[in-house]
Design a protein around this motif. Structure first.
Motif, PDB file in Angstrom:
ATOM      1  N   GLY A  66       0.967  -1.303  -0.205  1.00 54.16           N
ATOM      2  CA  GLY A  66      -0.158   0.042  -0.029  1.00 54.16           C
ATOM      3  C   GLY A  66       0.915   1.110  -0.017  1.00 54.16           C
ATOM      4  N   LEU A  67       2.277   1.117  -0.156  1.00 58.90           N
ATOM      5  CA  LEU A  67       2.938   2.157   0.063  1.00 58.90           C
ATOM      6  C   LEU A  67       3.225   2.657  -1.547  1.00 58.90           C
ATOM      7  CD1 LEU A  67       4.939   3.641   1.948  1.00 58.90           C
ATOM      8  CD2 LEU A  67       6.664   2.578   1.113  1.00 58.90           C
ATOM      9  N   VAL A  68       2.942   4.035  -1.692  1.00 61.11           N
ATOM     10  CA  VAL A  68       2.904   4.772  -2.787  1.00 61.11           C
ATOM     11  C   VAL A  68       4.094   6.105  -2.740  1.00 61.11           C
ATOM     12  CG1 VAL A  68       1.608   6.190  -4.519  1.00 61.11           C
ATOM     13  CG2 VAL A  68       0.468   4.488  -3.035  1.00 61.11           C
ATOM     14  N   ARG A  69       4.856   5.779  -3.902  1.00 62.91           N
ATOM     15  CA  ARG A  69       5.922   6.799  -4.065  1.00 62.91           C
ATOM     16  C   ARG A  69       5.612   7.686  -5.034  1.00 62.91           C
ATOM     17  NH1 ARG A  69      10.896   4.192  -1.568  1.00 62.91           N
ATOM     18  NH2 ARG A  69      10.219   2.192  -0.826  1.00 62.91           N
ATOM     19  N   ALA A  70       5.753   8.981  -5.012  1.00 63.21           N
ATOM     20  CA  ALA A  70       5.355  10.064  -6.092  1.00 63.21           C
ATOM     21  C   ALA A  70       6.299  11.105  -5.843  1.00 63.21           C
ATOM     22  CB  ALA A  70       3.700  10.154  -6.004  1.00 63.21           C
ATOM     23  N   ASN A  71       6.096  12.049  -7.072  1.00 61.58           N
ATOM     24  CA  ASN A  71       7.058  13.360  -6.954  1.00 61.58           C
ATOM     25  C   ASN A  71       6.049  14.566  -7.591  1.00 61.58           C
ATOM     26  OD1 ASN A  71       7.197  13.088  -9.683  1.00 61.58           O
ATOM     27  ND2 ASN A  71       9.256  12.147  -9.647  1.00 61.58           N
ATOM     28  N   ASN A  72       6.445  15.553  -7.404  1.00 60.48           N
ATOM     29  CA  ASN A  72       5.763  16.679  -7.662  1.00 60.48           C
ATOM     30  C   ASN A  72       6.692  17.816  -8.568  1.00 60.48           C
ATOM     31  OD1 ASN A  72       6.508  18.295  -5.628  1.00 60.48           O
ATOM     32  ND2 ASN A  72       4.676  18.783  -4.958  1.00 60.48           N
ATOM     33  N   ASN A  73       8.002  17.443  -8.603  1.00 61.39           N
ATOM     34  CA  ASN A  73       8.773  18.408  -8.966  1.00 61.39           C
ATOM     35  C   ASN A  73       9.204  19.575  -8.287  1.00 61.39           C
ATOM     36  OD1 ASN A  73       9.684  16.343 -11.053  1.00 61.39           O
ATOM     37  ND2 ASN A  73       8.010  17.096 -12.299  1.00 61.39           N
ATOM     38  N   SER A  74       8.775  19.656  -6.986  1.00 62.46           N
ATOM     39  CA  SER A  74       8.848  20.975  -6.519  1.00 62.46           C
ATOM     40  C   SER A  74      10.071  20.852  -5.353  1.00 62.46           C
ATOM     41  CB  SER A  74       7.455  21.118  -5.466  1.00 62.46           C
ATOM     42  OG  SER A  74       7.683  21.982  -4.403  1.00 62.46           O
ATOM     43  N   TYR A  75      10.665  22.156  -5.313  1.00 65.11           N
ATOM     44  CA  TYR A  75      11.967  21.944  -4.292  1.00 65.11           C
ATOM     45  C   TYR A  75      11.478  21.764  -2.711  1.00 65.11           C
ATOM     46  CZ  TYR A  75      16.330  23.256  -1.876  1.00 65.11           C
ATOM     47  OH  TYR A  75      17.242  23.479  -1.148  1.00 65.11           O
ATOM     48  N   SER A  76      10.353  22.482  -2.599  1.00 63.46           N
ATOM     49  CA  SER A  76       9.870  22.166  -0.990  1.00 63.46           C
ATOM     50  C   SER A  76       9.387  21.041  -0.405  1.00 63.46           C
ATOM     51  CB  SER A  76       8.841  23.285  -0.840  1.00 63.46           C
ATOM     52  OG  SER A  76       7.797  23.022  -1.720  1.00 63.46           O
ATOM     53  N   CYS A  77       9.002  19.995  -1.671  1.00 66.02           N
ATOM     54  CA  CYS A  77       8.497  18.828  -1.421  1.00 66.02           C
ATOM     55  C   CYS A  77       8.552  18.052  -2.465  1.00 66.02           C
ATOM     56  CB  CYS A  77       6.929  19.021  -0.770  1.00 66.02           C
ATOM     57  SG  CYS A  77       6.352  17.230   0.174  1.00 66.02           S
ATOM     58  N   PRO A  78       9.680  17.772  -2.879  1.00 69.21           N
ATOM     59  CA  PRO A  78       9.798  16.878  -4.146  1.00 69.21           C
ATOM     60  C   PRO A  78       9.278  15.484  -4.354  1.00 69.21           C
ATOM     61  CG  PRO A  78      11.981  16.750  -2.850  1.00 69.21           C
ATOM     62  CD  PRO A  78      10.841  17.722  -2.151  1.00 69.21           C
ATOM     63  N   HIS A  79       9.337  14.702  -3.307  1.00 68.35           N
ATOM     64  CA  HIS A  79       8.491  13.585  -3.395  1.00 68.35           C
ATOM     65  C   HIS A  79       8.055  13.066  -1.999  1.00 68.35           C
ATOM     66  CE1 HIS A  79      12.092  11.837  -1.156  1.00 68.35           C
ATOM     67  NE2 HIS A  79      12.705  12.461  -1.825  1.00 68.35           N
ATOM     68  N   ILE A  80       7.211  11.885  -2.094  1.00 68.73           N
ATOM     69  CA  ILE A  80       6.397  11.527  -0.925  1.00 68.73           C
ATOM     70  C   ILE A  80       6.761  10.004  -1.044  1.00 68.73           C
ATOM     71  CG2 ILE A  80       4.754  13.357  -0.554  1.00 68.73           C
ATOM     72  CD1 ILE A  80       2.528  11.603  -1.948  1.00 68.73           C
TER      73      ILE A  80
END
Length: 132
Positions: free
Chosen positions: A31-45
């Protein structure tokens, strides 16, 4: 907001976490999801699926991706019926029709979220990246 299941997601889908848009790049059976948003402040989760939300399809998202409202109805399309590909979405009926080189897909009461739109486009063989 709807609850997502691991089976609802694919790599490349857009999701929301803490009001930010992320693109999924890895999904684990746990159930673990890895994702990114190309943002410096929060680049991935790296979060469990229970903390991730789907992104509702809105008129703003449709317009940003080249969809045009059809007359007085709450329906949007990427062109005329004879265009290839043709993509038509009805927000009020939650339905979608895709016509592309011999593939004709009609989905009713299923297209509410951006990741569902992404899946339908892939299924129809439409090479269109959704921009958020």
């Amino acid at each position: 907001m709807a609850t997502l299941k691991i089976s609802d997601l694919s790599v490349g889908d857009y999701v929301c976490y803490c009001d930010r848009v992320y693109k999924v790049y890895s999904i684990e059976e746990s159930g673990l999801v890895r994702a990114n948003n190309n943002s410096y402040s929060c680049p991935h989760i790296m979060k469990h699926i229970d903390y991730i939300d789907p992104i509702p399809i809105t008129t703003e998202i449709l317009e940003a991706n080249g969809f045009v409202k059809n007359g007085e109805y709450n329906e949007w399309s990427t062109g005329n019926w004879d265009d290839i590909p043709f993509i038509g979405i009805s927000i009020s009926r939650q339905s979608m029709r895709i016509k592309n080189l011999g593939t004709d897909i009609f989905l009713e009461n299923k297209v509410v979220y951006v990741h569902q739109l992404q899946h339908a486009l892939r299924l129809a063989g439409v090479d269109k990246e959704i921009n958020l």
